[in-house]
Enzyme design. Structure first.
Site, PDB file in Angstrom:
ATOM      1  N   GLY A 218      -0.538   5.162  -0.498  1.00 57.70           N
ATOM      2  CA  GLY A 218      -1.583   5.459   0.501  1.00 57.70           C
ATOM      3  C   GLY A 218      -0.844   6.229   1.277  1.00 57.70           C
ATOM      4  O   GLY A 218       0.398   6.538   1.599  1.00 57.70           O
TER       5      GLY A 218
ATOM      6  N   GLU B 240       2.030  -1.923  -4.811  1.00 59.88           N
ATOM      7  CA  GLU B 240       0.824  -1.480  -4.871  1.00 59.88           C
ATOM      8  C   GLU B 240      -0.248  -2.159  -5.654  1.00 59.88           C
ATOM      9  O   GLU B 240       0.465  -3.070  -5.947  1.00 59.88           O
ATOM     10  CB  GLU B 240       0.924   0.064  -5.402  1.00 59.88           C
ATOM     11  CG  GLU B 240       0.874   1.372  -4.647  1.00 59.88           C
ATOM     12  CD  GLU B 240      -0.415   1.593  -3.760  1.00 59.88           C
ATOM     13  OE1 GLU B 240      -1.447   0.882  -4.549  1.00 59.88           O
ATOM     14  OE2 GLU B 240      -0.536   2.211  -2.784  1.00 59.88           O
TER      15      GLU B 240
ATOM     16  N   LYS C 181     -12.323   7.595   6.873  1.00 54.91           N
ATOM     17  CA  LYS C 181     -11.927   6.002   7.694  1.00 54.91           C
ATOM     18  C   LYS C 181     -13.252   5.304   7.292  1.00 54.91           C
ATOM     19  O   LYS C 181     -14.602   5.735   7.267  1.00 54.91           O
ATOM     20  CB  LYS C 181     -12.007   6.058   9.017  1.00 54.91           C
ATOM     21  CG  LYS C 181     -11.532   4.685   9.826  1.00 54.91           C
ATOM     22  CD  LYS C 181     -10.975   5.099  11.186  1.00 54.91           C
ATOM     23  CE  LYS C 181     -10.829   4.012  11.816  1.00 54.91           C
ATOM     24  NZ  LYS C 181      -9.434   3.113  11.191  1.00 54.91           N
TER      25      LYS C 181
ATOM     26  N   THR D  20      -7.214  -2.607  10.155  1.00 58.93           N
ATOM     27  CA  THR D  20      -8.391  -2.720  10.969  1.00 58.93           C
ATOM     28  C   THR D  20      -9.311  -3.499  10.207  1.00 58.93           C
ATOM     29  O   THR D  20      -9.600  -3.353   9.083  1.00 58.93           O
ATOM     30  CB  THR D  20      -8.615  -1.440  11.595  1.00 58.93           C
ATOM     31  OG1 THR D  20      -8.888  -0.431  10.790  1.00 58.93           O
ATOM     32  CG2 THR D  20      -7.323  -1.057  12.438  1.00 58.93           C
TER      33      THR D  20
ATOM     34  N   SER E 125      -1.789  -5.497  15.407  1.00 58.50           N
ATOM     35  CA  SER E 125      -2.560  -4.765  16.426  1.00 58.50           C
ATOM     36  C   SER E 125      -3.385  -3.755  15.863  1.00 58.50           C
ATOM     37  O   SER E 125      -3.058  -3.337  14.720  1.00 58.50           O
ATOM     38  CB  SER E 125      -1.508  -4.088  17.484  1.00 58.50           C
ATOM     39  OG  SER E 125      -1.962  -3.227  18.287  1.00 58.50           O
TER      40      SER E 125
ATOM     41  N   HIS F 239     -12.510   9.867  13.995  1.00 61.21           N
ATOM     42  CA  HIS F 239     -11.490   9.909  12.924  1.00 61.21           C
ATOM     43  C   HIS F 239     -11.878  10.616  12.097  1.00 61.21           C
ATOM     44  O   HIS F 239     -12.952  11.015  11.865  1.00 61.21           O
ATOM     45  CB  HIS F 239     -11.333   8.365  12.692  1.00 61.21           C
ATOM     46  CG  HIS F 239     -10.376   7.608  13.481  1.00 61.21           C
ATOM     47  ND1 HIS F 239     -11.183   6.962  14.513  1.00 61.21           N
ATOM     48  CD2 HIS F 239      -9.036   7.173  13.395  1.00 61.21           C
ATOM     49  CE1 HIS F 239     -10.123   6.080  15.186  1.00 61.21           C
ATOM     50  NE2 HIS F 239      -8.925   6.278  14.484  1.00 61.21           N
TER      51      HIS F 239
ATOM     52  N   GLY G 116       0.676  -1.003   0.230  1.00 54.03           N
ATOM     53  CA  GLY G 116       0.051   0.079  -0.164  1.00 54.03           C
ATOM     54  C   GLY G 116       1.101   1.132  -0.192  1.00 54.03           C
ATOM     55  O   GLY G 116       0.552   2.391   0.657  1.00 54.03           O
TER      56      GLY G 116
END
Length: 268
Positions: free
Chosen positions: A10, A33, A159, A99, A121, A155, A7
């Site tokens: 980004g 990418e 998002k 996430t 995480s 956020h 990525g």
């Protein structure tokens, strides 16, 4: 340690590329990418505005992984699952800050960790992971009969998942403190006539707007008093620094699935 950023074009990818240059022991050796990206074939350093690095962005990850020691990944759940499989083939470190992963995604990542050293995480910042330990202790000390737990997060408008991975990380910490399962005790939506609050529930509230990088507060609300534990992210580089720290820590560790609490020595 030779690192690949997936990525790479980004927001987080570019932050990772810039941050790698300032951390001793870390070197960018690859940038990935998606197919069709306008960044393909371009130098990763030029894309991020830091000058030529001699690393061209490509959409063919496996040959790049085969020559690297680790991968830094803040992409999407589907992409992270794919990259975990490739990291397992290459027997390298895979740091996942993505996430929004489903239970099925997590199971596939866990399977890949039989051969890859994976650190995953919901938040890579050092401060948030310390906060999670404090939340667990507070939830344990201040029981559900006296204190209700609500988690508030905000956020930026771009998002795409909610609640945030960090909010869920903090919710899991609170649930551990109360010795309950978050999945069975969380309230994600309140609308209309909801009735009184259920004792022991862990509530989530989500805000989206502007350019907010990440604000999180865990509120323990009792009768006549409130305890608020908060973290405010002011720069995406905190996540990049944490991810690179995790990769350096994981290099040479045996395959398995680790968290930032392991990296920081906070896993109890």
């Amino acid at each position: 340690m030779g690192l690949v950023v997936v990525g790479a074009g980004g927001r987080m990818g570019q932050t990772l590329i810039r941050t790698i240059q300032s951390i001793e022991g870390a070197k960018l050796v690859g940038a990935i990418e998606r197919s069709g990206s306008p960044f393909l074939g371009k130098d990763a350093g030029e894309v991020t505005g830091i000058g030529t690095l001699g690393v061209a962005i490509t959409d063919d990850p496996l040959p790049v992984f085969a020559k690297a020691h680790g991968v830094l990944d803040f992409t999407s759940p589907a992409a992270s699952v794919e990259f975990a499989g490739l990291a397992a083939q290459a027997r390298i470190v895979h740091v996942i800050g993505t996430t929004g992963c489903s239970a099925e995604d997590d199971e596939k990542i866990r399977a890949a960790a039989r051969h890859a050293t994976i650190v995953k995480s919901g938040n890579m910042s050092l401060g948030v992971n310390l906060l999670s330990v404090l939340v667990q202790k507070a939830a344990e000390a201040l029981g559900p009969e006296d204190f209700d737990i609500e988690i508030l997060e905000m956020h930026h408008r771009h998002k795409v998942d909610a609640p945030s991975g960090t909010a869920l990380l903090l919710g899991e910490a609170a649930a551990r403190g109360r010795d309950i399962a978050l999945a069975d005790n969380s309230v994600r939506v309140r609308d209309g006539y909801t009735g009184p609050r259920e004792t022991g529930a862990i509530g989530f509230a989500t805000l989206r707007g502007g350019s907010v990088i990440g604000d999180h507060s865990v509120i323990l609300a009792g009768t006549g008093e409130r305890v608020v534990l908060s973290h405010h992210a002011e720069d995406r580089s905190i996540f990049a620094r944490g991810a690179i720290k995790a990769a350096l820590w994981a290099h040479g560790k045996k395959p398995g699935l680790y968290s930032m609490l392991d990296v920081l020595g906070l896993n109890t």
